[in-house]
Design a protein around this motif. Sequence first.
Motif, PDB file in Angstrom:
ATOM      1  N   CYS A 197       0.873  -1.168   0.000  1.00 15.57           N
ATOM      2  CA  CYS A 197       0.000   0.000   0.000  1.00 15.57           C
ATOM      3  C   CYS A 197       0.913   1.222   0.000  1.00 15.57           C
ATOM      4  CB  CYS A 197      -0.889  -0.007   1.231  1.00 15.57           C
ATOM      5  SG  CYS A 197      -1.851   1.511   1.430  1.00 15.57           S
ATOM      6  N   GLN A 198       0.844   2.005  -1.060  1.00 11.76           N
ATOM      7  CA  GLN A 198       1.725   3.165  -1.157  1.00 11.76           C
ATOM      8  C   GLN A 198       1.331   4.275  -0.185  1.00 11.76           C
ATOM      9  OE1 GLN A 198       1.238   3.454  -5.504  1.00 11.76           O
ATOM     10  NE2 GLN A 198       3.462   3.568  -5.544  1.00 11.76           N
ATOM     11  N   LYS A 199       0.059   4.327   0.181  1.00  9.24           N
ATOM     12  CA  LYS A 199      -0.389   5.392   1.077  1.00  9.24           C
ATOM     13  C   LYS A 199       0.035   5.134   2.524  1.00  9.24           C
ATOM     14  CE  LYS A 199      -4.366   8.153   2.356  1.00  9.24           C
ATOM     15  NZ  LYS A 199      -5.724   8.515   1.998  1.00  9.24           N
ATOM     16  N   TYR A 200      -0.184   3.914   3.002  1.00  6.92           N
ATOM     17  CA  TYR A 200       0.087   3.608   4.401  1.00  6.92           C
ATOM     18  C   TYR A 200       1.353   2.782   4.623  1.00  6.92           C
ATOM     19  CZ  TYR A 200      -4.569   5.403   5.245  1.00  6.92           C
ATOM     20  OH  TYR A 200      -5.667   6.204   5.301  1.00  6.92           O
ATOM     21  N   GLY A 201       1.900   2.218   3.563  1.00  3.59           N
ATOM     22  CA  GLY A 201       3.129   1.454   3.694  1.00  3.59           C
ATOM     23  C   GLY A 201       2.940   0.021   4.144  1.00  3.59           C
ATOM     24  N   GLU A 259     -12.996   4.528   1.785  1.00  7.82           N
ATOM     25  CA  GLU A 259     -13.805   5.742   1.730  1.00  7.82           C
ATOM     26  C   GLU A 259     -12.957   7.006   1.648  1.00  7.82           C
ATOM     27  OE1 GLU A 259     -14.231   3.627   4.570  1.00  7.82           O
ATOM     28  OE2 GLU A 259     -15.638   2.403   3.462  1.00  7.82           O
ATOM     29  N   ILE A 260     -11.694   6.905   1.996  1.00 11.28           N
ATOM     30  CA  ILE A 260     -10.805   8.059   2.017  1.00 11.28           C
ATOM     31  C   ILE A 260     -10.091   8.182   0.673  1.00 11.28           C
ATOM     32  CG2 ILE A 260      -8.761   9.045   3.118  1.00 11.28           C
ATOM     33  CD1 ILE A 260      -9.643   7.736   5.708  1.00 11.28           C
ATOM     34  N   TYR A 261      -9.947   9.404   0.198  1.00 13.61           N
ATOM     35  CA  TYR A 261      -9.259   9.650  -1.061  1.00 13.61           C
ATOM     36  C   TYR A 261      -7.832   9.110  -1.016  1.00 13.61           C
ATOM     37  CZ  TYR A 261      -6.682  12.049  -4.691  1.00 13.61           C
ATOM     38  OH  TYR A 261      -5.870  12.318  -5.750  1.00 13.61           O
ATOM     39  N   CYS A 262      -7.407   8.488  -2.106  1.00 16.83           N
ATOM     40  CA  CYS A 262      -6.039   8.007  -2.221  1.00 16.83           C
ATOM     41  C   CYS A 262      -5.545   8.290  -3.633  1.00 16.83           C
ATOM     42  CB  CYS A 262      -5.961   6.514  -1.929  1.00 16.83           C
ATOM     43  SG  CYS A 262      -4.312   5.825  -2.132  1.00 16.83           S
ATOM     44  N   LYS A 263      -4.495   9.072  -3.739  1.00 16.34           N
ATOM     45  CA  LYS A 263      -3.970   9.414  -5.059  1.00 16.34           C
ATOM     46  C   LYS A 263      -3.314   8.216  -5.744  1.00 16.34           C
ATOM     47  CE  LYS A 263       0.563  11.135  -3.603  1.00 16.34           C
ATOM     48  NZ  LYS A 263       1.430  12.303  -3.568  1.00 16.34           N
ATOM     49  N   PHE A 264      -3.022   7.156  -5.003  1.00 11.79           N
ATOM     50  CA  PHE A 264      -2.382   5.973  -5.570  1.00 11.79           C
ATOM     51  C   PHE A 264      -3.387   4.934  -6.079  1.00 11.79           C
ATOM     52  CE2 PHE A 264       0.420   7.537  -2.147  1.00 11.79           C
ATOM     53  CZ  PHE A 264       1.491   7.926  -2.925  1.00 11.79           C
ATOM     54  N   ARG A 265      -4.659   5.059  -5.756  1.00 13.86           N
ATOM     55  CA  ARG A 265      -5.656   4.040  -6.065  1.00 13.86           C
ATOM     56  C   ARG A 265      -5.730   3.663  -7.545  1.00 13.86           C
ATOM     57  NH1 ARG A 265     -10.005   5.385  -2.685  1.00 13.86           N
ATOM     58  NH2 ARG A 265      -8.815   4.322  -1.110  1.00 13.86           N
ATOM     59  N   PRO A 266      -5.623   4.586  -8.500  1.00 14.29           N
ATOM     60  CA  PRO A 266      -5.704   4.178  -9.905  1.00 14.29           C
ATOM     61  C   PRO A 266      -4.635   3.161 -10.326  1.00 14.29           C
ATOM     62  CG  PRO A 266      -6.000   6.540  -9.736  1.00 14.29           C
ATOM     63  CD  PRO A 266      -5.588   6.050  -8.370  1.00 14.29           C
ATOM     64  N   GLN A 267      -3.469   3.187  -9.695  1.00 16.91           N
ATOM     65  CA  GLN A 267      -2.429   2.232 -10.056  1.00 16.91           C
ATOM     66  C   GLN A 267      -2.174   1.209  -8.945  1.00 16.91           C
ATOM     67  OE1 GLN A 267      -1.621   5.598  -9.779  1.00 16.91           O
ATOM     68  NE2 GLN A 267       0.020   5.766  -8.299  1.00 16.91           N
ATOM     69  N   CYS A 268      -3.078   1.075  -7.997  1.00 21.61           N
ATOM     70  CA  CYS A 268      -2.903   0.205  -6.835  1.00 21.61           C
ATOM     71  C   CYS A 268      -3.143  -1.264  -7.180  1.00 21.61           C
ATOM     72  CB  CYS A 268      -3.864   0.631  -5.734  1.00 21.61           C
ATOM     73  SG  CYS A 268      -3.746  -0.372  -4.251  1.00 21.61           S
ATOM     74  N   VAL A 269      -2.160  -2.102  -6.909  1.00 19.24           N
ATOM     75  CA  VAL A 269      -2.261  -3.537  -7.165  1.00 19.24           C
ATOM     76  C   VAL A 269      -3.320  -4.172  -6.266  1.00 19.24           C
ATOM     77  CG1 VAL A 269      -1.010  -5.723  -7.044  1.00 19.24           C
ATOM     78  CG2 VAL A 269       0.137  -3.684  -7.886  1.00 19.24           C
ATOM     79  N   ILE A 270      -3.402  -3.716  -5.030  1.00 13.32           N
ATOM     80  CA  ILE A 270      -4.366  -4.268  -4.083  1.00 13.32           C
ATOM     81  C   ILE A 270      -5.789  -3.948  -4.530  1.00 13.32           C
ATOM     82  CG2 ILE A 270      -5.143  -4.192  -1.672  1.00 13.32           C
ATOM     83  CD1 ILE A 270      -2.134  -3.309  -1.082  1.00 13.32           C
ATOM     84  N   ASN A 271      -6.032  -2.715  -4.916  1.00 16.83           N
ATOM     85  CA  ASN A 271      -7.344  -2.320  -5.403  1.00 16.83           C
ATOM     86  C   ASN A 271      -7.703  -3.065  -6.690  1.00 16.83           C
ATOM     87  OD1 ASN A 271      -9.700  -0.561  -5.248  1.00 16.83           O
ATOM     88  ND2 ASN A 271      -8.869   0.377  -7.102  1.00 16.83           N
TER      89      ASN A 271
END
Length: 68
Positions: free
Chosen positions: A19-23, A41-53
């Motif tokens: 997770c790039q946001k929380y590590g 529910e919280i905005y994450c600028k990494f979500r578009p390229q997130c492997v977990i998502n």
Amino acid sequence: MNMQDFCRNHPDRPATAHCQKYGYGYCDECLETDPHCSEPEIYCKFRPQCVINFQAKENRRAARQAGA
């Protein structure tokens, strides 16, 4: 070593996704069986390229197709 090096749920296993946001790190088992965002529910600028998502969306898609 930091918390990204090991799985958040299985501290004895190496992490393969992060997770790039929380590590947080996640092992292969966690990524395949129950991938989920820690704070969807919280905005994450990494979500578009997130492997977990991405894996979570793929699992939901496969479940819908299996049920249809």
